[in-house]
Design an enzyme around this catalytic site. Structure first.
Site, PDB file in Angstrom:
ATOM      1  CE  LYS A 154      -1.737   1.906   3.649  1.00 18.87           C
ATOM      2  NZ  LYS A 154      -2.489   2.221   4.888  1.00 18.87           N
ATOM      3  CG  ASP A 172      -7.280   3.487   1.816  1.00 21.67           C
ATOM      4  OD1 ASP A 172      -8.181   2.999   1.089  1.00 21.67           O
ATOM      5  OD2 ASP A 172      -7.281   4.682   2.154  1.00 21.67           O
TER       6      ASP A 172
END
Length: 258
Positions: A154, A172
């Site tokens: 991420k 996310d």
């Protein structure tokens, strides 16, 4: 290197297209892969019109600053991180500065972000790894970024997409919640989500797709009570009705940056 401007607050919720609210949630049980691609891209088109100013909401001027800011954003808000980073970035302008930092001094700066001891440890180790392995320069390859302390896929995709202009999908909590609500995937694993959603869109759209879904998740499609009656993509969303469908009630749930 491209630099990120400080985020300007939006003047208010933007609805470029008239809302066409369904009476009940649309059903896409027999949707073919081609139909899914078309529906997903239509939803993205409307979200593009709805959030024309979507962008990374972490303030930064270099890949190193963005990398550190993204690590600090775990378990806290971008707003909190943006309050802390001006002091942090001024005191530690380089990877070597992070590597040589006094732990107690850095902890004091990072305390408002929560989990400050662990984050201090990650940032100091990050500085050391960058100095030892990359001459203090943040690498621009996913496989190298994910090996750095405190940096997962991420975080790596945030840095690649926003500091280097290399397309990446940022999975996310907002992104994952929305793609499942939208019926684009049922997967929970972030890596599988990244690959499955990436297959629905041209690679050039990946970074902005992430921003637009995150904007939508923060402003309308909330975890507990989404503003379904004020949602511009409601007519294509199988989860319509999870939150209030009355336009006036839903409008009160729409969040606008301060």
């Amino acid at each position: 290197m491209p630099s990120q401007r400080v985020a300007d607050p939006l003047p208010g919720p933007v609805s470029v297209v008239p809302l066409k609210l369904p009476r009940k949630a649309p059903v896409f049980v027999d949707e073919t892969p081609t139909q899914l691609v078309r529906r997903a891209r239509k939803m993205h088109k409307v979200l593009t019109e709805t959030y024309p100013d979507a962008h990374c909401e972490l303030d930064f001027t270099s890949p190193l600053e963005l990398l550190v800011a993204t690590i600090l954003s775990a378990q806290t808000t971008d707003v909190t991180v943006n309050r802390v980073t001006p002091t942090l970035f001024a005191k530690y302008p380089t990877a070597s500065a992070y590597a040589e930092a006094d732990r107690e001094e850095m902890e004091a700066i990072l305390k408002p972000t929560g989990f400050f001891r662990a984050k201090t440890n990650s940032v100091i180790k990050l500085g050391q790894a960058l100095v030892d392995e990359y001459d203090g320069v943040v690498p621009n390859k996913l496989e190298e970024l994910v090996k750095l302390p405190g940096t997962g896929r991420k975080t790596a995709n945030v840095v690649l997409g926003n500091a280097f202009g290399i397309p990446g999908i940022t999975v996310d909590t907002h992104f994952g919640r929305l793609v499942r609500r939208f019926g684009w995937t049922t997967e929970e694993d972030p890596v599988k989500v990244e690959h499955l959603i990436g297959a629905l869109f041209p690679k050039k759209d990946w970074t902005m797709l992430s921003h637009r879904l995150i904007f939508h998740g923060r402003r309308r499609c909330h975890a507990k009570k989404p503003a379904c009656g004020a949602c511009p993509v409601a007519q294509w969303c199988p989860s319509y009705g999870t939150g209030p469908t009355d336009p006036e009630a839903a409008a009160k749930l729409v969040k606008v940056p301060a």
